[in-house]
Design an enzyme around this catalytic site. Structure first.
Site, PDB file in Angstrom:
ATOM      1  N   PRO A  19      56.360  43.703  58.557  1.00 48.45           N
ATOM      2  CA  PRO A  19      56.916  43.626  59.901  1.00 48.45           C
ATOM      3  C   PRO A  19      55.908  43.220  60.974  1.00 48.45           C
ATOM      4  O   PRO A  19      54.741  43.605  60.928  1.00 48.45           O
ATOM      5  CB  PRO A  19      57.421  45.055  60.165  1.00 48.45           C
ATOM      6  CG  PRO A  19      56.736  45.901  59.161  1.00 48.45           C
ATOM      7  CD  PRO A  19      56.472  45.041  57.977  1.00 48.45           C
ATOM      8  N   ASN A  20      56.420  42.418  61.892  1.00 48.33           N
ATOM      9  CA  ASN A  20      55.690  41.949  63.080  1.00 48.33           C
ATOM     10  C   ASN A  20      54.616  40.899  62.793  1.00 48.33           C
ATOM     11  O   ASN A  20      54.009  40.358  63.716  1.00 48.33           O
ATOM     12  CB  ASN A  20      55.085  43.129  63.864  1.00 48.33           C
ATOM     13  CG  ASN A  20      56.170  44.061  64.372  1.00 48.33           C
ATOM     14  OD1 ASN A  20      57.108  43.605  65.017  1.00 48.33           O
ATOM     15  ND2 ASN A  20      56.080  45.348  64.062  1.00 48.33           N
ATOM     16  N   TYR A  48      44.316  41.156  65.746  1.00 45.55           N
ATOM     17  CA  TYR A  48      44.846  40.329  64.653  1.00 45.55           C
ATOM     18  C   TYR A  48      44.410  38.869  64.703  1.00 45.55           C
ATOM     19  O   TYR A  48      44.831  38.070  63.874  1.00 45.55           O
ATOM     20  CB  TYR A  48      46.385  40.437  64.641  1.00 45.55           C
ATOM     21  CG  TYR A  48      46.858  41.876  64.539  1.00 45.55           C
ATOM     22  CD1 TYR A  48      46.402  42.700  63.514  1.00 45.55           C
ATOM     23  CD2 TYR A  48      47.722  42.424  65.484  1.00 45.55           C
ATOM     24  CE1 TYR A  48      46.803  44.024  63.426  1.00 45.55           C
ATOM     25  CE2 TYR A  48      48.133  43.753  65.405  1.00 45.55           C
ATOM     26  CZ  TYR A  48      47.667  44.539  64.373  1.00 45.55           C
ATOM     27  OH  TYR A  48      48.056  45.855  64.281  1.00 45.55           O
ATOM     28  N   ASN A 107      50.287  42.218  52.735  1.00 43.18           N
ATOM     29  CA  ASN A 107      49.958  42.882  53.993  1.00 43.18           C
ATOM     30  C   ASN A 107      51.276  43.483  54.473  1.00 43.18           C
ATOM     31  O   ASN A 107      52.124  42.773  55.018  1.00 43.18           O
ATOM     32  CB  ASN A 107      49.402  41.903  55.024  1.00 43.18           C
ATOM     33  CG  ASN A 107      49.056  42.607  56.333  1.00 43.18           C
ATOM     34  OD1 ASN A 107      49.360  43.790  56.513  1.00 43.18           O
ATOM     35  ND2 ASN A 107      48.419  41.891  57.242  1.00 43.18           N
ATOM     36  N   ALA A 162      52.925  47.756  59.290  1.00 40.05           N
ATOM     37  CA  ALA A 162      53.046  49.193  59.545  1.00 40.05           C
ATOM     38  C   ALA A 162      53.650  49.961  58.365  1.00 40.05           C
ATOM     39  O   ALA A 162      53.421  51.169  58.231  1.00 40.05           O
ATOM     40  CB  ALA A 162      53.881  49.419  60.801  1.00 40.05           C
ATOM     41  N   GLU A 169      45.847  44.333  48.400  1.00 40.98           N
ATOM     42  CA  GLU A 169      46.299  44.711  49.745  1.00 40.98           C
ATOM     43  C   GLU A 169      45.357  44.074  50.758  1.00 40.98           C
ATOM     44  O   GLU A 169      44.130  44.143  50.606  1.00 40.98           O
ATOM     45  CB  GLU A 169      46.243  46.246  49.852  1.00 40.98           C
ATOM     46  CG  GLU A 169      46.540  46.794  51.232  1.00 40.98           C
ATOM     47  CD  GLU A 169      46.375  48.328  51.294  1.00 40.98           C
ATOM     48  OE1 GLU A 169      46.041  48.947  50.248  1.00 40.98           O
ATOM     49  OE2 GLU A 169      46.543  48.882  52.386  1.00 40.98           O
ATOM     50  N   HIS A 219      44.538  43.583  55.043  1.00 46.78           N
ATOM     51  CA  HIS A 219      44.804  43.853  56.462  1.00 46.78           C
ATOM     52  C   HIS A 219      43.859  43.009  57.299  1.00 46.78           C
ATOM     53  O   HIS A 219      42.664  42.919  56.996  1.00 46.78           O
ATOM     54  CB  HIS A 219      44.598  45.335  56.798  1.00 46.78           C
ATOM     55  CG  HIS A 219      45.566  46.195  56.072  1.00 46.78           C
ATOM     56  ND1 HIS A 219      46.888  46.276  56.415  1.00 46.78           N
ATOM     57  CD2 HIS A 219      45.406  46.968  54.979  1.00 46.78           C
ATOM     58  CE1 HIS A 219      47.508  47.079  55.573  1.00 46.78           C
ATOM     59  NE2 HIS A 219      46.631  47.507  54.682  1.00 46.78           N
ATOM     60  N   ARG A 233      40.662  52.177  63.641  1.00 51.22           N
ATOM     61  CA  ARG A 233      41.732  52.214  64.640  1.00 51.22           C
ATOM     62  C   ARG A 233      42.352  53.614  64.712  1.00 51.22           C
ATOM     63  O   ARG A 233      41.735  54.593  64.309  1.00 51.22           O
ATOM     64  CB  ARG A 233      42.739  51.112  64.305  1.00 51.22           C
ATOM     65  CG  ARG A 233      42.078  49.719  64.323  1.00 51.22           C
ATOM     66  CD  ARG A 233      43.075  48.623  64.120  1.00 51.22           C
ATOM     67  NE  ARG A 233      44.081  48.629  65.171  1.00 51.22           N
ATOM     68  CZ  ARG A 233      45.262  48.017  65.062  1.00 51.22           C
ATOM     69  NH1 ARG A 233      45.559  47.341  63.955  1.00 51.22           N
ATOM     70  NH2 ARG A 233      46.122  48.062  66.044  1.00 51.22           N
TER      71      ARG A 233
HETATM   72  C1  DQA Z   1      47.955  45.385  59.826  1.00 52.72           C
HETATM   73  C2  DQA Z   1      47.521  46.788  60.272  1.00 52.72           C
HETATM   74  C3  DQA Z   1      48.724  47.694  60.472  1.00 52.72           C
HETATM   75  O1  DQA Z   1      48.309  48.977  60.906  1.00 52.72           O
HETATM   76  C4  DQA Z   1      49.659  47.123  61.519  1.00 52.72           C
HETATM   77  O2  DQA Z   1      50.809  47.915  61.651  1.00 52.72           O
HETATM   78  C5  DQA Z   1      50.009  45.698  61.244  1.00 52.72           C
HETATM   79  C6  DQA Z   1      48.972  44.791  60.786  1.00 52.72           C
HETATM   80  C7  DQA Z   1      46.757  44.418  59.750  1.00 52.72           C
HETATM   81  O3  DQA Z   1      46.906  43.377  59.144  1.00 52.72           O
HETATM   82  O4  DQA Z   1      45.698  44.706  60.321  1.00 52.72           O
HETATM   83  O5  DQA Z   1      51.139  45.276  61.469  1.00 52.72           O
HETATM   84  O6  DQA Z   1      48.523  45.478  58.541  1.00 52.72           O
END
Ligand code: DQA
Length: 152
Positions: free
Chosen positions: A13-14, A26, A76, A79, A100, A102, A109
């Site tokens: 998501p996002n 990001y 990835n 959240a 995985e 990120h 964080r």
């Molecule tokens: C993320 C880190 C997560 O905590 C966050 O919710 C994201 C992006 C990252 O790529 O740093 O959406 O996965």
């Protein structure tokens, strides 16, 4: 492509908002720009990439379940990383090698980002190296899949 060598890259998501979403965490690359870099790296190994983004937990689970065991998974989960026992279970059941990723260093964080439900069911983790992490993950996955560069 040579054989049936494939890596499935799953973005949660996002992550469709990369480029304009919190660039201090990001970076400024869009997801499409990241996809192009992954494709280019994968081509060096004659690996094809299926690149997905979904804001929907069940779609992510379906993708993991439908990935053949000979194919790699780079994920990835955004959240959902910090909340989803269902994605944990799907990866645990999957026989595919998995990494995985990120973009941000989740351990630097907020405390709620420190816990990943995925880290103990994947082969490896690449965290905090911004979009470069995806590129490294493709190289690392080729290694896990025992695939060498086609000209070297
Ligand atoms: C993320 C880190 C997560 O905590 C966050 O919710 C994201 C992006 C990252 O790529 O740093 O959406 O996965």
């Amino acid at each position: 492509m040579g054989q049936d060598n494939k890596i499935v890259i799953i973005n949660g998501p996002n992550l469709n908002l990369l480029g304009k979403r919190e660039p201090e965490h990001y970076g400024d690359k869009t997801l499409d720009e990241i996809r192009v870099v992954c494709d280019n790296v994968a081509r060096e190994y004659s690996i094809s990439i299926d690149f997905f983004q979904s804001n929907d937990e069940s779609e992510i689970i379906d993708l993991i379940q439908s990935t053949a065991e000979s194919h790699g998974i780079i994920i990835n989960a955004g959240a959902y990383t910090h909340t989803s026992i269902a994605i944990h279970d799907a990866l645990k059941t999957s026989k595919s090698p998995s990494i995985e990723v990120h973009l941000s260093n989740i351990h630097k964080r907020e405390e709620f980002r420190h816990k990943s439900f995925l880290s103990n069911v994947v082969n490896g983790i690449i965290i905090g190296l911004s979009d470069h992490g995806y590129e490294l993950a493709v190289h690392a996955m080729a290694k896990l899949m025992r695939i060498s560069k086609k000209n070297g």
